[in-house]
Design a protein around this motif. Structure first.
Motif, PDB file in Angstrom:
ATOM      1  N   PHE A 142     -27.822 -51.887  -6.163  1.00 43.27           N
ATOM      2  CA  PHE A 142     -28.775 -52.065  -7.260  1.00 43.27           C
ATOM      3  C   PHE A 142     -28.205 -53.002  -8.322  1.00 43.27           C
ATOM      4  O   PHE A 142     -28.936 -53.824  -8.890  1.00 43.27           O
ATOM      5  CB  PHE A 142     -29.115 -50.705  -7.876  1.00 43.27           C
ATOM      6  N   LYS A 143     -26.910 -52.871  -8.602  1.00 31.85           N
ATOM      7  CA  LYS A 143     -26.298 -53.711  -9.641  1.00 31.85           C
ATOM      8  C   LYS A 143     -26.298 -55.185  -9.230  1.00 31.85           C
ATOM      9  O   LYS A 143     -26.688 -56.062 -10.024  1.00 31.85           O
ATOM     10  CB  LYS A 143     -24.873 -53.241  -9.926  1.00 31.85           C
ATOM     11  N   HIS A 144     -25.885 -55.459  -8.009  1.00 34.78           N
ATOM     12  CA  HIS A 144     -25.868 -56.852  -7.547  1.00 34.78           C
ATOM     13  C   HIS A 144     -27.288 -57.429  -7.500  1.00 34.78           C
ATOM     14  O   HIS A 144     -27.511 -58.582  -7.890  1.00 34.78           O
ATOM     15  CB  HIS A 144     -25.224 -56.941  -6.165  1.00 34.78           C
ATOM     16  N   GLN A 145     -28.229 -56.645  -7.038  1.00 38.43           N
ATOM     17  CA  GLN A 145     -29.615 -57.127  -7.008  1.00 38.43           C
ATOM     18  C   GLN A 145     -30.150 -57.346  -8.420  1.00 38.43           C
ATOM     19  O   GLN A 145     -30.907 -58.294  -8.676  1.00 38.43           O
ATOM     20  CB  GLN A 145     -30.496 -56.136  -6.244  1.00 38.43           C
ATOM     21  N   SER A 146     -29.759 -56.466  -9.331  1.00 42.95           N
ATOM     22  CA  SER A 146     -30.182 -56.611 -10.720  1.00 42.95           C
ATOM     23  C   SER A 146     -29.632 -57.894 -11.328  1.00 42.95           C
ATOM     24  O   SER A 146     -30.336 -58.606 -12.063  1.00 42.95           O
ATOM     25  CB  SER A 146     -29.708 -55.394 -11.527  1.00 42.95           C
TER      26      SER A 146
ATOM     27  N   THR B 256     -29.636 -57.053   3.550  1.00 42.00           N
ATOM     28  CA  THR B 256     -29.595 -56.965   2.089  1.00 42.00           C
ATOM     29  C   THR B 256     -29.032 -58.248   1.493  1.00 42.00           C
ATOM     30  O   THR B 256     -29.492 -58.712   0.445  1.00 42.00           O
ATOM     31  CB  THR B 256     -28.736 -55.761   1.649  1.00 42.00           C
ATOM     32  N   GLU B 257     -28.055 -58.809   2.175  1.00 39.46           N
ATOM     33  CA  GLU B 257     -27.440 -60.050   1.712  1.00 39.46           C
ATOM     34  C   GLU B 257     -28.449 -61.200   1.712  1.00 39.46           C
ATOM     35  O   GLU B 257     -28.489 -62.016   0.785  1.00 39.46           O
ATOM     36  CB  GLU B 257     -26.267 -60.385   2.620  1.00 39.46           C
ATOM     37  N   ALA B 258     -29.278 -61.241   2.747  1.00 43.84           N
ATOM     38  CA  ALA B 258     -30.292 -62.296   2.829  1.00 43.84           C
ATOM     39  C   ALA B 258     -31.282 -62.163   1.676  1.00 43.84           C
ATOM     40  O   ALA B 258     -31.633 -63.159   1.025  1.00 43.84           O
ATOM     41  CB  ALA B 258     -31.015 -62.219   4.168  1.00 43.84           C
ATOM     42  N   ILE B 259     -31.746 -60.948   1.418  1.00 45.36           N
ATOM     43  CA  ILE B 259     -32.719 -60.726   0.342  1.00 45.36           C
ATOM     44  C   ILE B 259     -32.125 -61.119  -1.008  1.00 45.36           C
ATOM     45  O   ILE B 259     -32.746 -61.839  -1.801  1.00 45.36           O
ATOM     46  CB  ILE B 259     -33.159 -59.246   0.332  1.00 45.36           C
ATOM     47  N   TRP B 260     -30.923 -60.635  -1.275  1.00 42.84           N
ATOM     48  CA  TRP B 260     -30.223 -60.917  -2.537  1.00 42.84           C
ATOM     49  C   TRP B 260     -30.006 -62.418  -2.705  1.00 42.84           C
ATOM     50  O   TRP B 260     -30.236 -62.973  -3.782  1.00 42.84           O
ATOM     51  CB  TRP B 260     -28.905 -60.149  -2.513  1.00 42.84           C
ATOM     52  N   SER B 261     -29.598 -63.082  -1.624  1.00 40.11           N
ATOM     53  CA  SER B 261     -29.289 -64.515  -1.725  1.00 40.11           C
ATOM     54  C   SER B 261     -30.544 -65.332  -2.035  1.00 40.11           C
ATOM     55  O   SER B 261     -30.472 -66.331  -2.757  1.00 40.11           O
ATOM     56  CB  SER B 261     -28.637 -65.015  -0.433  1.00 40.11           C
ATOM     57  N   THR B 262     -31.703 -64.922  -1.503  1.00 39.52           N
ATOM     58  CA  THR B 262     -32.914 -65.697  -1.789  1.00 39.52           C
ATOM     59  C   THR B 262     -33.276 -65.630  -3.269  1.00 39.52           C
ATOM     60  O   THR B 262     -33.787 -66.612  -3.825  1.00 39.52           O
ATOM     61  CB  THR B 262     -34.115 -65.200  -0.951  1.00 39.52           C
ATOM     62  N   THR B 263     -33.004 -64.505  -3.914  1.00 42.54           N
ATOM     63  CA  THR B 263     -33.269 -64.414  -5.354  1.00 42.54           C
ATOM     64  C   THR B 263     -32.357 -65.361  -6.121  1.00 42.54           C
ATOM     65  O   THR B 263     -32.805 -66.098  -7.008  1.00 42.54           O
ATOM     66  CB  THR B 263     -33.071 -62.971  -5.852  1.00 42.54           C
TER      67      THR B 263
ATOM     68  N   LEU C  34     -31.996 -68.925   5.154  1.00 43.49           N
ATOM     69  CA  LEU C  34     -31.648 -70.257   5.648  1.00 43.49           C
ATOM     70  C   LEU C  34     -32.605 -71.324   5.116  1.00 43.49           C
ATOM     71  O   LEU C  34     -32.188 -72.460   4.842  1.00 43.49           O
ATOM     72  CB  LEU C  34     -31.658 -70.258   7.176  1.00 43.49           C
ATOM     73  N   SER C  35     -33.872 -70.976   4.933  1.00 47.64           N
ATOM     74  CA  SER C  35     -34.825 -71.931   4.359  1.00 47.64           C
ATOM     75  C   SER C  35     -34.382 -72.354   2.967  1.00 47.64           C
ATOM     76  O   SER C  35     -34.486 -73.545   2.600  1.00 47.64           O
ATOM     77  CB  SER C  35     -36.223 -71.294   4.289  1.00 47.64           C
ATOM     78  N   CYS C  36     -33.881 -71.392   2.191  1.00 48.80           N
ATOM     79  CA  CYS C  36     -33.390 -71.723   0.849  1.00 48.80           C
ATOM     80  C   CYS C  36     -32.176 -72.636   0.917  1.00 48.80           C
ATOM     81  O   CYS C  36     -32.058 -73.603   0.140  1.00 48.80           O
ATOM     82  CB  CYS C  36     -33.047 -70.438   0.086  1.00 48.80           C
TER      83      CYS C  36
ATOM     84  N   LEU D 264     -43.342 -65.835   2.778  1.00 48.57           N
ATOM     85  CA  LEU D 264     -43.754 -66.612   1.607  1.00 48.57           C
ATOM     86  C   LEU D 264     -42.591 -67.406   1.012  1.00 48.57           C
ATOM     87  O   LEU D 264     -42.785 -68.525   0.524  1.00 48.57           O
ATOM     88  CB  LEU D 264     -44.355 -65.679   0.552  1.00 48.57           C
ATOM     89  N   ILE D 265     -41.386 -66.843   1.056  1.00 51.31           N
ATOM     90  CA  ILE D 265     -40.219 -67.592   0.571  1.00 51.31           C
ATOM     91  C   ILE D 265     -39.980 -68.808   1.454  1.00 51.31           C
ATOM     92  O   ILE D 265     -39.740 -69.926   0.959  1.00 51.31           O
ATOM     93  CB  ILE D 265     -38.978 -66.674   0.529  1.00 51.31           C
ATOM     94  N   SER D 266     -40.063 -68.619   2.760  1.00 52.58           N
ATOM     95  CA  SER D 266     -39.920 -69.761   3.677  1.00 52.58           C
ATOM     96  C   SER D 266     -41.001 -70.802   3.423  1.00 52.58           C
ATOM     97  O   SER D 266     -40.731 -72.014   3.434  1.00 52.58           O
ATOM     98  CB  SER D 266     -39.990 -69.282   5.131  1.00 52.58           C
ATOM     99  N   ALA D 267     -42.232 -70.340   3.175  1.00 57.60           N
ATOM    100  CA  ALA D 267     -43.337 -71.271   2.913  1.00 57.60           C
ATOM    101  C   ALA D 267     -43.120 -72.035   1.615  1.00 57.60           C
ATOM    102  O   ALA D 267     -43.430 -73.234   1.523  1.00 57.60           O
ATOM    103  CB  ALA D 267     -44.652 -70.503   2.858  1.00 57.60           C
ATOM    104  N   GLU D 268     -42.587 -71.349   0.608  1.00 56.55           N
ATOM    105  CA  GLU D 268     -42.296 -72.008  -0.670  1.00 56.55           C
ATOM    106  C   GLU D 268     -41.285 -73.131  -0.480  1.00 56.55           C
ATOM    107  O   GLU D 268     -41.424 -74.228  -1.056  1.00 56.55           O
ATOM    108  CB  GLU D 268     -41.751 -70.954  -1.652  1.00 56.55           C
TER     109      GLU D 268
END
Length: 697
Positions: free
Chosen positions: A87-91, A150-157, A217-219, A270-274
């Motif tokens: 939660f802290k890293h995502q925050s 989780t790493e993929a989700i966090w990294s896209t942010t 990877l798209s990011c 949607l992130i890939s599409a962006e």
């Protein structure tokens, strides 16, 4: 649309910007904007072992070793610490995106510097994390977290924050850029490796992991300007287009039959599409091999939503939690901007209500992704019934009846499925009355001991055991101007057993006729879990004679979580013919125009049939807040459960045995008065046959 444009083109962007700026200032002043050196664990373990509620997370807290349950429990331990770190890293990643957005709106350098500080700090720290030694064996291991997912989700942010800074002209110096380049290189390497494992070694390309590895990877490719690599990622096996074709059913619902994972995967798409849009590639209108599309995925949520915009918690997934509401808000903001369907607005408004208590745009999701001035306060528009034939869900609606239903008959749902075939959710204008209870975080023992079991769903269990993993079918689904009829069937829940549920929704009532045929006599339990307690009408809830545990029998499959509160004892026999009785209960629907719901139950033999009031764990939001539901128990080889629901007043109903009118089979139910009545009986070939009789005098 850039944030600076939103400040002049919308009514909500300016106050939202100021609120987000003030929130950042408070976090900075609290000293909480600190990146822990330790990697995160598995967030699903952030749950109270006593109350099974998610533990509290305070973003203003710099560090924590003791973790609080909403009920006052103080929890310690490495697993909880690891989950808190998630939660802290995502925050912190969210703060980076928020700071970039505030800079885009204010041009105050301090906020760009804050976003850069977080980005570069993580880029510097990432190489220091080992491949996570504490990850569970089944996981694809990450560095900053137990799971690569989780790493993929966090990294896209984080990387979306960087892209937003780039759009606003912010650059990194050589040292900062070198750190970012190393981070991108390591991230690309691990995401590529895990894609290969999923797609080629495990032959599991449809996994929701894949969509997120693609998004990360798209990011990376977008930041580097690598168009060729991005195009290959979109078109290759397991890529964006292929995953859309295999990870989403032709009826537009994610293949696991879970609302949560549907939104989870759509968000990754949607992130890939962006990112693809930055290279002039349009994925917003692309289709899979059987017509799957992101627009279709949005539209199916409209069909599943209740009248208030609340989405059902089908299969695994929370009934409600703030991080999930943020995800819903993010995708709905993007969907509203991309497709302009105003039916998305009530779902968006409900997400904001769950987040902030108001159906208005006051969040980061609005500022970054929102456009226009859509009204978020209204109810869902009128919608017709819905059959998702591939995914196995049906929704019945009648414009003149405040009641509607949702039933589950399809595939199990894999690792995220429940033993819940022919589960029925009743809804009224104020929301779900008998919802699917949702799923607690996976670290809770109740995940498998209650919430996935048959007894926690509004369906039938046999012999005190949960159903087998299987797939039911829809025998018939018809909608006319006057009624909706669904005939659902399951022949693999129990060996040698056939379960059939017939649902008929008219402009006044809902008939639920459940038939069970077995190859031997057994105890058969019909369950209903409602958000309101049943009140006996024309009778009372008598105390249980004998040991309740012995009456229930089974101590597995969730039965050990059930308490018997009372058995329905009518004051007098009503609507009788032979040994048949009719029992009626009433529910008060708080905060709803619907007012009161009545349920009438056909009891074929008062000496054998039993209608119990039971207490069970509550919804997945807080299982410790008990629910009071119904258990209708019968013994036999061929058994019928017949229940009728009506808003506002008790239905006029009677049962007539086949012998009384020269028919074949069990008999027929007559609903209505002398002015207008429906005569309903079952036919093995045609299903539920309804004859309407009217007194024309």
């Amino acid at each position: 649309m850039r944030i600076s444009e939103k400040l002049t083109n919308t009514t909500w962007a300016a106050p939202t910007l100021q609120a987000l700026k003030a929130e950042l200032d408070q976090l900075e002043a609290s000293g909480s904007l600190h990146i822990p050196n330790e990697p995160g664990g598995w967030w699903h373990q952030y749950v109270c072992p006593t109350h099974h509620t998610e533990l509290e997370f305070d973003p203003t807290e710099r560090d924590a070793q003791v973790f609080l349950c909403p009920h006052g429990c103080r929890i310690e331990g490495d697993a909880y610490r690891g989950a808190w770190l998630v939660f802290k890293h995502q925050s912190m990643a969210r703060v980076a995106l928020q700071a970039a957005a505030v800079y885009a709106g204010t041009k105050e350098q301090a906020y760009a510097d804050l976003a850069k500080r977080i980005l570069v700090s993580y880029a510097d720290q990432f190489p220091q994390y080992p491949v996570h030694p504490d990850a569970q064996p089944w996981m694809l291991k990450g560095r900053a977290f137990h799971q690569a997912l989780t790493e993929a989700i966090w990294s896209t942010t984080l990387l979306r924050a960087y892209v937003l800074l780039q759009d606003e002209g912010i650059t990194l110096n050589k040292i900062e850029q070198a750190a970012l380049d190393m981070f991108l290189s390591m991230l690309e390497s691990s995401m590529t490796q895990y894609r290969y494992i999923l797609i080629h070694e495990r032959k599991n390309a449809e996994n929701n992991y894949t969509a997120w590895l693609n998004a990360a990877l798209s990011c990376v490719y977008t930041i580097r300007g690598q168009r060729e690599q991005l195009v290959d990622l979109i078109d290759s096996e397991g890529g964006w287009k292929h995953h859309l074709s295999i990870g989403v059913k032709p009826d537009q619902f994610e293949f696991e039959g879970s609302t949560y994972y549907h939104i989870f995967v759509l968000r990754a798409y949607l992130i890939s599409a962006e990112m693809a849009e930055r290279f002039g590639i349009d994925l917003y209108h692309a289709q899979g091999e059987q017509g799957q599309s992101m627009k279709g995925m949005f539209d199916v949520l409209v069909g599943l939503s209740d009248d208030q915009g609340v989405l059902p918690a089908l299969h695994d997934g929370p009934l409600a939690r703030v991080p999930f509401a943020r995800e819903i808000a993010e995708i709905m903001e993007i969907g509203l901007a991309a497709y302009g369907n105003e039916a998305y607005a009530p779902i968006l408004g409900e997400a904001y209500r769950q987040m902030d208590g108001e159906r208005c745009r006051i969040s980061l999701e609005a500022l970054v992704y929102g456009e226009g001035n859509a009204d978020l306060t209204g109810p869902m528009p009128g919608r017709s019934s819905l059959l998702l034939a591939d995914s196995g869900f049906a929704v019945g609606r009648n414009p003149n009846n405040g009641l509607s239903f949702l039933v589950d008959f399809g595939p199990h749902g894999g690792s995220h499925g429940h033993y819940d075939k022919l589960h029925l959710s009743l809804q009224h204008q104020g929301g779900a009355f008998t919802p699917d209870l949702g799923m607690v975080p996976y670290g809770s023992s109740l995940r498998k001991e209650w919430f996935a079991e048959t007894a926690s769903h509004n369906t039938v269990s046999v012999g005190g055991k949960s159903q087998a993993i299987h797939e039911g079918r829809c025998k018939q689904f018809t909608e006319s101007q006057d009624s909706v009829y669904a005939w659902l069937q399951s022949d693999a829940a129990y060996e040698g057993g056939l379960l059939e549920r017939h649902l008929l929704l008219t402009d006044e009532w809902l008939l639920d006729w459940f038939e069970v045929n077995l190859n031997s006599e057994q105890t058969i339990d019909w369950w209903m879990h409602a958000i309101a307690a049943p009140e006996a009408i024309g009778g009372r809830w008598a105390s249980i004679e004998g040991d309740a545990r012995e009456i229930l029998g089974s101590q597995e499959s969730g039965y050990d979580r059930i308490e018997l509160l009372g058995r329905y004892e009518p004051n007098a026999r009503t609507g009788t013919e032979d040994t048949t009785s009719l029992l009626t209960v009433r529910y008060n629907l708080d905060n709803s125009e619907s007012g009161t719901l009545y349920q009438s139950t056909v009891m074929f033999d008062r000496e054998v049939d039993a209608l119990y009031r039971v207490e069970t764990p509550g919804t997945s939001v807080d299982p410790s807040k008990k629910l009071s539901g119904l258990l209708h128990r019968r013994n036999g080889r061929k058994v019928s459960f017949i229940h009728l629901y009506k808003l506002g007043s008790a239905p006029a109903v009677s049962w007539q045995s086949a012998a009384a009118y020269g028919g074949i089979g069990a008999g027929r139910i007559i609903i209505g008065d002398q002015q207008k009545r429906a005569v309903c009986e079952l036919d093995a070939e045609q299903g539920l046959k309804v004859t309407w009789e009217e007194d024309n005098e």
